[in-house]
Scaffold this active site. Structure first.
Site, PDB file in Angstrom:
ATOM      1  N   HIS A  75     -11.616  16.681  -1.784  1.00 43.84           N
ATOM      2  CA  HIS A  75     -10.159  16.853  -1.864  1.00 43.84           C
ATOM      3  C   HIS A  75      -9.755  17.733  -3.059  1.00 43.84           C
ATOM      4  O   HIS A  75      -8.716  17.492  -3.695  1.00 43.84           O
ATOM      5  CB  HIS A  75      -9.440  15.508  -1.954  1.00 43.84           C
ATOM      6  CG  HIS A  75      -9.633  14.637  -0.758  1.00 43.84           C
ATOM      7  ND1 HIS A  75      -8.732  14.589   0.278  1.00 43.84           N
ATOM      8  CD2 HIS A  75     -10.631  13.790  -0.412  1.00 43.84           C
ATOM      9  CE1 HIS A  75      -9.164  13.723   1.196  1.00 43.84           C
ATOM     10  NE2 HIS A  75     -10.317  13.243   0.800  1.00 43.84           N
ATOM     11  N   ASN A 148      -5.604   9.447   4.815  1.00 41.47           N
ATOM     12  CA  ASN A 148      -5.898  10.728   5.462  1.00 41.47           C
ATOM     13  C   ASN A 148      -4.987  10.924   6.663  1.00 41.47           C
ATOM     14  O   ASN A 148      -4.290  10.000   7.072  1.00 41.47           O
ATOM     15  CB  ASN A 148      -7.359  10.748   5.940  1.00 41.47           C
ATOM     16  CG  ASN A 148      -8.349  11.052   4.821  1.00 41.47           C
ATOM     17  OD1 ASN A 148      -7.980  11.616   3.792  1.00 41.47           O
ATOM     18  ND2 ASN A 148      -9.594  10.690   5.034  1.00 41.47           N
ATOM     19  N   HIS A 339      -6.146   5.987  -7.031  1.00 40.99           N
ATOM     20  CA  HIS A 339      -7.204   4.971  -7.053  1.00 40.99           C
ATOM     21  C   HIS A 339      -6.832   3.889  -6.052  1.00 40.99           C
ATOM     22  O   HIS A 339      -5.757   3.282  -6.161  1.00 40.99           O
ATOM     23  CB  HIS A 339      -7.291   4.401  -8.480  1.00 40.99           C
ATOM     24  CG  HIS A 339      -8.371   3.391  -8.686  1.00 40.99           C
ATOM     25  ND1 HIS A 339      -9.414   3.209  -7.813  1.00 40.99           N
ATOM     26  CD2 HIS A 339      -8.572   2.494  -9.699  1.00 40.99           C
ATOM     27  CE1 HIS A 339     -10.204   2.252  -8.263  1.00 40.99           C
ATOM     28  NE2 HIS A 339      -9.719   1.800  -9.400  1.00 40.99           N
ATOM     29  N   TYR A 362     -13.094   5.657  -7.297  1.00 43.74           N
ATOM     30  CA  TYR A 362     -11.930   6.446  -7.739  1.00 43.74           C
ATOM     31  C   TYR A 362     -11.721   6.357  -9.246  1.00 43.74           C
ATOM     32  O   TYR A 362     -11.430   7.349  -9.899  1.00 43.74           O
ATOM     33  CB  TYR A 362     -10.671   6.018  -6.978  1.00 43.74           C
ATOM     34  CG  TYR A 362     -10.692   6.534  -5.560  1.00 43.74           C
ATOM     35  CD1 TYR A 362     -11.560   5.993  -4.626  1.00 43.74           C
ATOM     36  CD2 TYR A 362      -9.892   7.584  -5.159  1.00 43.74           C
ATOM     37  CE1 TYR A 362     -11.625   6.475  -3.336  1.00 43.74           C
ATOM     38  CE2 TYR A 362      -9.952   8.076  -3.866  1.00 43.74           C
ATOM     39  CZ  TYR A 362     -10.810   7.510  -2.960  1.00 43.74           C
ATOM     40  OH  TYR A 362     -10.879   8.004  -1.688  1.00 43.74           O
TER      41      TYR A 362
END
Ligand code: HDD
Length: 701
Positions: A75, A148, A339, A362
């Site tokens: 990403h 997503n 996160h 994360y």
């Protein structure tokens, strides 16, 4: 539709005000020393060596040398915006999260959209999953919904994430190809790891080439848990639905845009917000009582599965509007740190092994990316909720903690910070089991929902899917890799496997591996999305000297009424001579843009303009390419003749009688002066996005 400017000022905006800096004064060093020459380093003599004591030179170069931080491992390429979220009605029956219980609260948000595989500078329109990560700055702390635009994932257990990412990223020996899934290593992994198959069906569908971040759905993917004030849990799946509908590009177009405007999606988001066409998404929830955990024939903990909307409807619960662009890309969009474990009371996890892994990864990634444990103090990450704990020190500590104590319990600091009341409480789920490395048997059906997805697609969606598989496998050099994937597809649908095989030099399987179960979930098809909006769509108006200004105005006015943007393109930039002398400026010279950057094309009348454009190569190519990419086309008066000069065998140009608008193959034509019927037809075609049933020989153009 648009919010008032007042509404755009929220608590987060006010908080950021203290961090904003405008360059207005005299040039200084980082320590505030005034400087009157930033062009020449300090040297011993005009032609002599640079001196070590030139602190100004050293500071400027050192800062520059350290300006890059590691890009996100996935990403890396993204674009962000601020906005707000508001729940429609209290969800107190399911959760105690205040921002989901109080309809009067407008919770500020920051959203970052992204591609997955490409580097920071890669093109926007590659075939890829899109990230849809939302940070809610709630009064009870930050909540991150890191989703997503596809509701399932490639793998079931996070321990496989490095393998998957290594496979999809550029190959390690030569770092080729950039931001492409079409290469051997990904498909090698896919063929050997059948749990990827459902996700690959989505990735080969048009979902992976969204027209805009404004026209894609978002999904939390995992099953999460809402927890009410009494500690009762409810499973939940999160859905974002774009107000403008879910619409995609054509693959050939997407590839061309990657060269013509690699920032296409980023620019679209930015410009829409600048124009006041604020992107809107509705948050929906599939709410599943814990007693129904095993009611759907799938494991809710398996992130490669959906719960069909026909079985558990999506309840609309609130609305998010993105209404403010960031001030600084690096400070905000690059430094934002999401996160999955950033939750607030009332929202909790499940034992989905992918989610559990994310809850580790994360935080870990932010430490390397942002250089230390104080990244939550960066302006974009800083919560609105008060922060008070005994964490101190570390790189980049911005706060000046006073007092002698930084431990608990203490008496010297008055016992502060004291343990909070009404804290975050983890859902008290009973867990019992032997330590074991084994995938649950309930995760083993890798094909059933891939078939469900395939069965749910319309004809044009299936055609695109087959072409995508053929394209991607066609880029794989190893025959064995292609064969294995075809074999996997034979477990999804025999016809699909044969169609794909026929295009990639693989022997079509003779027998089906398993019969297609015949079930479908109509909600999965993009053909059923909202098609009633033209806000933010772009129309190219092809003009030249001699154009009929009345026709141009009719088009512009009608498009503006619906929130679409019509731009006049001409062989040259600047003022255009119009048929009746009305002043008109070209917005852009046609050579600086391309049909792939617009949603529709219109050709106004004017005899001289039509004569020039009828032999103007770039104009004819523009219209023909738009036609091949299934875009709506409109022609008015003499503009109708221009279309006849394109060399497309499939393009039929109707010859409308005066006063009558004709629509054929998504081409609307009209002769006369009242273009109301024509512009309405164009708007309706535009709202439908693309004319998929138009015969163009091949959707690949
Ligand atoms: Fe992830 C970034 C979404 C699985 C590890 N992920 C990242 C971003 C999104 C997602 C939208 C970008 C956030 C931003 O804009 O800064 N990821 C997902 C979804 C997943 C998923 C929807 C599956 C349901 N991710 C996943 C797994 C792992 C990671 C299984 C590791 C075990 N993801 C990361 C990461 C990233 C990341 C390495 C890179 C940069 C970052 O986190 O901040 O930690």
């Amino acid at each position: 539709m648009s919010e008032t400017p007042e509404a755009r000022t929220d608590d987060k905006d006010r908080q950021l005000e203290g961090d904003r800096v405008d360059s207005a004064g005299a040039l200084t060093t980082d320590t505030g020393v005034r400087v009157d020459d930033t062009d020449n380093s300090l040297s011993a003599g005009e032609r002599g060596p640079t001196l070590m004591e030139d602190f100004q030179f050293r500071e400027k170069l050192t800062h520059f040398d350290h300006e890059r931080i590691p890009e996100r491992v996935v990403h890396a390429r993204g674009a962000g915006a601020y906005g707000h979220f508001q729940v429609y009605e209290s969800l107190a029956d399911y959760t105690r999260a205040e921002f989901l219980c109080d309809p009067s609260l407008k919770t500020p948000v920051f959203v970052r959209f992204s591609t997955v595989a490409g580097s920071r500078g890669s093109a926007d329109t590659v075939r890829d999953v899109r990230g849809f990560a939302t940070k809610f700055y709630t009064r009870e702390g930050n909540y991150d919904l890191v989703g997503n635009n596809i509701p399932v994932f490639f793998i079931q257990d996070g321990i496989k994430f490095p393998d998957f990412v290594h496979a999809v990223k550029p190959e390690p020996h030569n770092e080729i190809p950039q931001a492409q899934s079409a290469h051997d290593t990904l498909w090698d992994f896919v063929g050997l790891q059948p749990e990827t198959v459902h996700m690959m069906m989505w990735l080969m569908s048009d979902r992976a080439i969204p027209r805009s971040y404004r026209t894609m759905q978002g999904f939390g993917v995992h099953t999460f848990r809402l927890v009410d004030a009494e500690g009762r849990g409810t499973f939940v799946k999160f859905h974002w639905t774009p107000k403008l509908g879910t619409h995609s590009l054509v693959w050939d177009e997407a590839q061309r845009i990657a060269g013509k405007d690699p920032d296409f999606n980023r620019r679209d988001l930015w410009e829409a917000i600048e124009r006041g066409h604020y992107p809107e998404y509705e948050l929906g929830m599939q709410l599943i009582p814990e007693s129904d955990e095993h009611a759907f024939g799938i494991d809710l903990l398996d992130p490669t599965k959906i719960v069909p909307e026909e079985e558990v409807p999506v309840t609309p619960v609130g609305r998010m509007v993105l209404d403010r662009n960031p001030d600084n890309f690096f400070a905000e969009t690059e430094q934002v740190a999401f996160h999955t474990a950033n939750v607030v009371p009332g929202i909790d996890f499940t034992n989905d092994p992918l989610l559990q892994a994310r809850n580790f990864s994360y935080l870990d990634t932010q430490l390397i990316r942002l250089g230390g444990p104080n990244f939550q103090q960066l302006p974009v990450n800083r919560p609105l909720a008060p922060v008070d704990n005994d964490q101190r020190d570390g790189y980049g500590q911005h706060r000046v903690h006073r007092g002698t104590t930084s431990y608990y319990p203490n008496s010297l600091g008055g016992g502060c910070p004291a343990l909070g009341s009404d804290p975050y409480r983890h859902h008290q789920e009973r867990v019992d089991g032997a330590k074991i490395r084994k995938r649950s048997d309930s995760f083993q059906d890798h094909y059933g929902q891939a078939t469900l997805f395939y069965n749910s697609l319309s004809d044009w969606e299936r055609a695109h899917l087959v072409e995508a598989f053929r394209f991607e496998l066609g880029k794989c050099d190893t025959l064995q890799v292609r064969e294995r994937v075809v074999e996997r597809l034979n477990h999804v649908d025999h016809g699909l496997a044969r169609d794909v095989a026929a295009g990639v030099g693989v022997d079509p399987p003779e027998k089906e591996a398993v019969p297609n179960h015949g079930r479908s979930s109509p909600a999965l098809s993009q053909a059923r999305t909202a098609m009633n909006e033209i806000t933010g769509r772009t129309v190219a108006v092809l003009a030249a000297d001699g154009v009929d200004a009345h026709d141009v105005e009719a088009l512009r006015g009608a498009m503006a009424d619906g929130g679409a943007v019509a731009e006049v393109l001409a062989p040259h930039d600047g003022p255009l001579r119009t048929a009746d002398g009305t002043p008109l400026e070209a917005d852009r010279a046609i050579g600086t843009v391309s049909s792939v950057l617009y949603d529709a094309v219109a050709v106004p009348g004017g005899a001289d303009a039509a004569a020039e454009l009828s032999s103007h190569g770039p104009t004819l190519h523009f219209a023909a390419e738009a036609f091949k990419h299934h875009k709506p086309i409109a022609a008015l008066n003499d503009g109708v003749d221009v279309l006849s000069h394109t060399t497309l065998p499939d393009l039929r140009v109707a010859a409308p009688a005066t006063g009558q608008a004709v629509v054929d193959q998504g081409v609307a034509t009209h002769r006369g002066s009242d273009h109301g019927e024509l512009t309405r037809a164009l708007a309706s075609l535009l709202a439908g996005h693309r004319v998929w049933d138009r015969g163009t020989g091949s959707v690949a153009a």
